[in-house]
Design a protein around this motif. Structure first.
Motif, PDB file in Angstrom:
ATOM      1  N   GLY A 156       0.789  -1.225   0.000  1.00  0.00           N
ATOM      2  CA  GLY A 156       0.000   0.000   0.000  1.00  0.00           C
ATOM      3  C   GLY A 156       0.817   1.269   0.000  1.00  0.00           C
ATOM      4  N   ARG A 157       2.008   1.221   0.590  1.00  0.00           N
ATOM      5  CA  ARG A 157       2.691   2.481   0.864  1.00  0.00           C
ATOM      6  C   ARG A 157       4.113   2.614   0.349  1.00  0.00           C
ATOM      7  NH1 ARG A 157      -0.993   5.978   0.803  1.00  0.00           N
ATOM      8  NH2 ARG A 157      -2.476   6.025   2.535  1.00  0.00           N
TER       9      ARG A 157
ATOM     10  N   GLN B  84      -0.261   2.715   7.007  1.00  0.00           N
ATOM     11  CA  GLN B  84      -1.163   1.779   6.355  1.00  0.00           C
ATOM     12  C   GLN B  84      -2.053   1.145   7.419  1.00  0.00           C
ATOM     13  OE1 GLN B  84      -1.438   0.832   2.972  1.00  0.00           O
ATOM     14  NE2 GLN B  84      -3.205  -0.313   3.712  1.00  0.00           N
ATOM     15  N   LEU B 155      -4.995  -4.162  -2.461  1.00  0.00           N
ATOM     16  CA  LEU B 155      -3.899  -3.199  -2.421  1.00  0.00           C
ATOM     17  C   LEU B 155      -2.970  -3.335  -3.624  1.00  0.00           C
ATOM     18  CD1 LEU B 155      -2.942  -3.336   1.353  1.00  0.00           C
ATOM     19  CD2 LEU B 155      -3.900  -1.393   0.121  1.00  0.00           C
ATOM     20  N   ALA B 198      -8.111   6.466   3.000  1.00  0.00           N
ATOM     21  CA  ALA B 198      -6.911   6.529   2.168  1.00  0.00           C
ATOM     22  C   ALA B 198      -5.813   5.625   2.733  1.00  0.00           C
ATOM     23  CB  ALA B 198      -6.410   7.971   2.072  1.00  0.00           C
ATOM     24  N   ASP B 199      -5.607   5.677   4.046  1.00  0.00           N
ATOM     25  CA  ASP B 199      -4.593   4.831   4.665  1.00  0.00           C
ATOM     26  C   ASP B 199      -4.952   3.358   4.553  1.00  0.00           C
ATOM     27  OD1 ASP B 199      -2.897   6.837   5.358  1.00  0.00           O
ATOM     28  OD2 ASP B 199      -3.511   6.948   7.455  1.00  0.00           O
ATOM     29  N   GLY B 202      -4.319   2.507   0.585  1.00  0.00           N
ATOM     30  CA  GLY B 202      -3.064   2.855  -0.055  1.00  0.00           C
ATOM     31  C   GLY B 202      -3.231   3.959  -1.080  1.00  0.00           C
ATOM     32  N   LEU B 203      -4.083   4.941  -0.765  1.00  0.00           N
ATOM     33  CA  LEU B 203      -4.337   6.066  -1.681  1.00  0.00           C
ATOM     34  C   LEU B 203      -4.137   7.378  -0.924  1.00  0.00           C
ATOM     35  CD1 LEU B 203      -7.692   4.761  -3.255  1.00  0.00           C
ATOM     36  CD2 LEU B 203      -5.436   4.701  -4.320  1.00  0.00           C
TER      37      LEU B 203
END
Lengths: 243, 243
Positions: A156-157, B84, B155, B198-199, B202-203
């Motif tokens: 995700g990050r 995340q 994800l 968002a967390d 993954g956005l």
DNA sequence: AGATGGTATTGACCGAAATCAAGGCTGTCG
DNA sequence: CGACAGCCTTGATTTCGGTCAATACCATCT
């Protein structure tokens, strides 16, 4: 007549089933000698070629296995074919999903794999009889959950460069669990193709390739025959993994 | 002197601890009456405000809890602050990581949360005495692992639009577990802010916002007060979730 | 009312990774 | 040997989502 040998493996894990004289922590270590005789009778060792599917999506699972050597990839797919690797099982992991007949995931040999398999019924009976076995399963499952969550952060990050560096570190640590962070050099065979790595990291093969060449041109790693990786600076690799 | 009431909750789950007369499947259902008296003595009910940290990263965990109501988010962070969300716990999930004193993850109340907590020692003792408790924990852990792996696919392989649609579907199903796919309309309060979503996906918040407005302008959903979501066509939402 | 702060939306622009396309390397088989 | 198939690399171009920036909304407090 099957007899059970009870040697001790070099790792300190008892070698228990005659049919698989190898480390066997996942299941056998939790059982008493009587149960082991019963288990040995029903277990069978298999060797599997890379690419062979072990558990199909939505198939019923009728056996559980210990991974004795090699790497098994667990994948999930979307209906249009996009695929994601959701886990890798190394020896001596346990393979199989208790309490569910249907598997929502696919298991496939990534490398040559040897397995020791038990019929579903034997394992489930033994789980009922032996709390210690269930305890071990709980521990492995909690570890897998921790790993899955770690990869969620990566997916995700992290950037593509960080993903590839994290992947190499993870593989290095799994191949050599004694690897300490202060050593600066190690080498291993990649158990996955570029396509597999891409499916694991949520990237394309081209991006994986580009990031690997970048690590190569920056002298962090070397790669021979597309498979054999030498990490020249573990510290520099780690510093690129996004912590 | 604490006495234990043994009513049956409307969900069919026994209501066991006096200190938390609410559904309690995670732990208490597995215990016998004697153990329950012991547990009730040491348990305590808490109400927690949104945003309050329950378990800090790298803190030692000295208690386990059942989530009675509300939503708890489990997060992991990279050293530079990128975050995340790796899991959401709804009632009646169990909160805590057995067999590990240190937690690698952060738990924070996403909404107002009520918890029933037990000291670490009580739970661990009871786990040793009661295989049934460990069995339940194994089942919950396996479910969490399945969920984590499902989100890894989201994800790694879904587009922003598919991620947001998948998220809304997941929330709808968790808020109303009886929701069947043939109904075409449902509504619920979003337990997370845009930043949290968002967390989780993954956005960035901007991307989440844009995708939500797109679903709104396409009349798939309506949103009131930034929180109250009405899904007008579950089928159309599902068809945008990437299967 | 006006001011403040937290949260969400919208727009303009940019960049990292995907896509499209070509070519290289290695091993196998006729 | 040459042809073929798999796998990998590299380059050119596109695009999706991120970044930066402005504005809106709403609740609370003075």
């Amino acid at each position: 007549m099957v007899t059970v040998r009870q040697d001790v493996h070099s790792t300190g894990i008892p070698v228990l089933c005659q049919s698989c004289e190898a480390r066997h922590r996942g299941v056998c270590g939790a059982l008493d000698p009587d149960q082991l005789v019963g288990l040995a009778k029903t277990s069978s060792k298999h060797t599997i070629e890379p690419g062979v599917e072990l558990i199909g999506d939505a198939e019923t699972v009728d056996s559980y296995s210990n991974v004795l050597s090699g790497v098994v990839k667990l994948t999930k797919s979307l209906s249009d074919g996009r695929q994601q690797i959701v886990g890798l099982q190394f020896a001596p992991d346990f393979l199989g999903r208790p309490f569910k007949v249907e598997s929502a995931i696919n298991a496939e040999a990534a490398t040559a794999v040897s397995l020791c398999s038990f019929p579903r019924a034997s394992v489930e009976r033994m789980m009922r009889e032996s709390p210690e076995l269930e305890h071990r399963l709980l521990k492995q499952t909690l570890n897998e959950l921790d790993e899955a969550r770690d990869w969620m952060v990566t997916l995700g990050r992290k950037t593509a460069a960080e993903k590839v560096a994290s992947f190499l570190l993870m593989i290095a640590r799994n191949i050599d669990p004694t690897l300490d962070p202060n050593t600066n050099s190690t080498s291993f065979e990649l158990p996955l193709t570029r396509a597999d790595i891409a499916d694991f990291l949520g990237l394309t093969i081209e991006t994986v390739s580009r990031q690997l060449t970048r690590l190569r041109t920056d002298s962090v790693i070397r790669i021979d025959n597309n498979r054999h990786v030498t990490v020249d600076s573990l510290a520099r690799l780690a510093s690129r993994s996004g912590a």
